[in-house]
Motif scaffolding. Structure first.
Motif, mmCIF file in Angstrom:
data_model
loop_
_atom_site.group_PDB
_atom_site.id
_atom_site.type_symbol
_atom_site.label_atom_id
_atom_site.label_comp_id
_atom_site.label_asym_id
_atom_site.label_seq_id
_atom_site.Cartn_x
_atom_site.Cartn_y
_atom_site.Cartn_z
ATOM 1 N N ILE A 1 47.042 43.669 34.219
ATOM 2 C CA ILE A 1 46.460 44.700 35.104
ATOM 3 C C ILE A 1 45.369 43.996 36.004
ATOM 4 O O ILE A 1 45.286 44.339 37.252
ATOM 5 C CB ILE A 1 45.764 45.835 34.449
ATOM 6 C CG1 ILE A 1 45.439 46.793 35.389
ATOM 7 C CG2 ILE A 1 44.381 45.324 33.475
ATOM 8 C CD1 ILE A 1 44.936 48.306 34.530
ATOM 9 N N GLU A 2 44.624 43.012 35.639
ATOM 10 C CA GLU A 2 43.677 42.336 36.429
ATOM 11 C C GLU A 2 44.391 41.556 37.475
ATOM 12 O O GLU A 2 43.886 41.212 38.548
ATOM 13 C CB GLU A 2 42.785 41.382 35.799
ATOM 14 C CG GLU A 2 41.852 42.207 34.711
ATOM 15 C CD GLU A 2 41.120 41.260 33.821
ATOM 16 O OE1 GLU A 2 40.139 40.454 34.112
ATOM 17 O OE2 GLU A 2 41.469 41.264 32.417
ATOM 18 N N ILE A 3 45.594 40.766 37.319
ATOM 19 C CA ILE A 3 46.153 40.274 38.269
ATOM 20 C C ILE A 3 47.056 41.190 39.351
ATOM 21 O O ILE A 3 46.764 41.048 40.699
ATOM 22 C CB ILE A 3 47.643 39.517 37.731
ATOM 23 C CG1 ILE A 3 47.209 38.463 36.666
ATOM 24 C CG2 ILE A 3 48.406 38.731 38.715
ATOM 25 C CD1 ILE A 3 46.185 37.599 36.981
ATOM 26 N N ASP A 4 47.306 42.341 38.734
ATOM 27 C CA ASP A 4 47.518 43.293 39.772
ATOM 28 C C ASP A 4 46.440 44.069 40.798
ATOM 29 O O ASP A 4 46.621 44.260 42.119
ATOM 30 C CB ASP A 4 48.102 44.487 39.076
ATOM 31 C CG ASP A 4 49.471 44.633 38.389
ATOM 32 O OD1 ASP A 4 50.133 43.595 38.820
ATOM 33 O OD2 ASP A 4 49.737 45.208 37.387
ATOM 34 N N VAL A 5 45.126 43.838 40.179
ATOM 35 C CA VAL A 5 43.801 43.994 41.200
ATOM 36 C C VAL A 5 43.717 43.324 42.296
ATOM 37 O O VAL A 5 43.685 43.537 43.486
ATOM 38 C CB VAL A 5 42.800 44.239 40.304
ATOM 39 C CG1 VAL A 5 41.384 44.327 41.018
ATOM 40 C CG2 VAL A 5 42.857 45.383 39.290
ATOM 41 N N LEU A 6 44.171 42.186 41.897
ATOM 42 C CA LEU A 6 44.107 41.164 42.788
ATOM 43 C C LEU A 6 45.120 40.893 43.985
ATOM 44 O O LEU A 6 45.038 40.714 45.111
ATOM 45 C CB LEU A 6 43.891 39.365 42.338
ATOM 46 C CG LEU A 6 42.703 38.991 41.413
ATOM 47 C CD1 LEU A 6 43.054 37.867 40.809
ATOM 48 C CD2 LEU A 6 41.692 38.893 42.343
ATOM 49 N N LYS A 7 46.455 41.441 43.439
ATOM 50 C CA LYS A 7 47.407 41.463 44.351
ATOM 51 C C LYS A 7 47.074 42.740 45.335
ATOM 52 O O LYS A 7 47.369 42.670 46.451
ATOM 53 C CB LYS A 7 48.720 41.672 43.654
ATOM 54 C CG LYS A 7 49.448 40.561 43.005
ATOM 55 C CD LYS A 7 50.489 40.885 42.127
ATOM 56 C CE LYS A 7 51.308 39.765 41.393
ATOM 57 N NZ LYS A 7 52.352 40.048 40.706
#
Length: 224
Positions: free
Chosen positions: A159-165
């Motif tokens: 989910i943290e990678i998704d936030v960056l995306k």
């Protein structure tokens, strides 16, 4: 591949520190021989810096590692990639400050300024103020993630990678950010454990600015 920051360094006067480290001996330039001496000379000529930085002297205790670190410097650290140099130096300065590495925080704070980072941005990074208006929303998200990689990588979730995306970073940029953070976490620990002190690069930049301002004032005064 003469780097602008090293070209500038070659014009500045620096006080030599002997030895380079206080806790554990490194391979000084006047003591280098064989492959290490060749790699030192390649660094000086290829990057345009008149002296070999202390962190490379630490890695020179194991010549194959020195060679690989120089390759990393050329291909990843000191080059635009998925992230540009400004963003890489921003991460390097921030992580080095988090890890209380005065050597790396000074060096990469200087490099950040040389690659377009403002004094206000540098101050925000030094104060761990990632909510600063000097950072874009995307940069704030990237630095928040960098802190997670540095301090709590085992807790990172998709989910943290998704936030960056969602903030605008693509997967290649996120991967490169992870590599930069992890590498500097290593460099910080090496520099601190060997006992490298600050090179005073930011101070040299400030001193040069003061001198330039004083010369400008004198010049203006003489015209009047």
């Amino acid at each position: 591949m003469v780097l602008p920051e090293y070209e500038k360094l070659s014009r500045l006067s620096h006080k030599k520190r002997q030895p380079s480290s206080t806790n554990l001996p490194v391979v000084e330039e006047n003591e280098a021989s064989g492959e290490v001496a060749e790699l030192y000379e390649h660094f000086r000529s290829h990057f345009g810096r008149p002296d070999v930085p202390g962190i490379l002297k630490c890695f020179a205790t194991h010549p194959p590692m020195l060679r690989h670190m120089m390759d990393l410097a050329e291909s990843l650290l000191f080059a635009d990639g998925h992230l540009n140099r400004r963003h890489k130096e921003m991460i390097a300065t921030f992580v080095s400050t988090l890890n209380a590495c005065v050597y790396c925080a000074d060096s990469h704070g200087y490099f950040l300024r040389m690659h377009g980072g403002s004094s206000e941005l540098l101050c925000a990074l030094q104060q761990n103020d990632i909510a600063s208006s000097t950072l874009t929303t995307a940069e704030q998200a990237l630095l928040k993630f960098a802190a997670r990689v540095n301090d709590d990588s085992q807790e990172i979730r998709a989910i943290e990678i998704d936030v960056l995306k969602q903030a605008g970073w693509d997967e290649a940029q996120i991967a490169e950010a992870i590599h930069i953070v992890a590498l500097f976490a290593t460099f910080n620990r090496v520099a601190n454990a060997f006992g490298l002190s600050s090179q005073g690069l930011l101070r040299s930049m400030q001193d040069e600015t003061v001198i330039a301002n004083e010369n400008a004032i004198e010049s203006n005064g003489s015209i009047q």
